[in-house]
Motif scaffolding. Structure first.
Motif, mmCIF file in Angstrom:
data_model
loop_
_atom_site.group_PDB
_atom_site.id
_atom_site.type_symbol
_atom_site.label_atom_id
_atom_site.label_comp_id
_atom_site.label_asym_id
_atom_site.label_seq_id
_atom_site.Cartn_x
_atom_site.Cartn_y
_atom_site.Cartn_z
ATOM 1 N N ASP A 55 -40.042 18.905 3.836
ATOM 2 C CA ASP A 55 -40.427 17.582 3.332
ATOM 3 C C ASP A 55 -39.195 16.780 2.931
ATOM 4 N N GLU A 56 -39.340 15.475 3.023
ATOM 5 C CA GLU A 56 -38.271 14.589 2.572
ATOM 6 C C GLU A 56 -38.150 14.700 1.056
ATOM 7 N N PRO A 57 -36.925 14.680 0.546
ATOM 8 C CA PRO A 57 -36.767 14.729 -0.913
ATOM 9 C C PRO A 57 -37.358 13.486 -1.568
ATOM 10 N N VAL A 58 -37.849 13.657 -2.763
ATOM 11 C CA VAL A 58 -38.389 12.545 -3.538
ATOM 12 C C VAL A 58 -37.243 11.975 -4.368
ATOM 13 N N PRO A 59 -36.974 10.683 -4.216
ATOM 14 C CA PRO A 59 -35.877 10.119 -5.003
ATOM 15 C C PRO A 59 -36.198 10.174 -6.492
#
Length: 74
Positions: A55-59
């Motif tokens: 998954d894309e990292p959560v900013p």
């Protein structure tokens, strides 16, 4: 559809599964098939962690977190 045959199941285990199947109004075969389907549909911890890793990292913005907490949102 495949076939699975299980040997050497302890009598106590078989009796328990039969009783649970009967309680749900199912045959032993249907009950065990449902258990296997549920097990197969539930991801393992390793599978969940592998998915998370892709998954894309959560900013992370500390100001946004503080503002959200102040407003009572979660």
């Amino acid at each position: 559809m495949g076939t699975i045959q299980i040997r050497d199941v302890p009598e106590d285990t078989e009796s328990t599964l039969k009783a649970r199947a009967e309680h749900q109004g199912k045959s032993l075969t249907a009950y065990v098939r449902d258990l296997l389907n549920e097990e197969a549909a539930t991801p393992t911890l390793d599978e969940v962690m592998a998915k998370i890793a892709t998954d894309e990292p959560v900013p992370y913005d500390p100001d946004f977190v503080r503002e959200t907490m102040r407003e009572g949102r979660r």
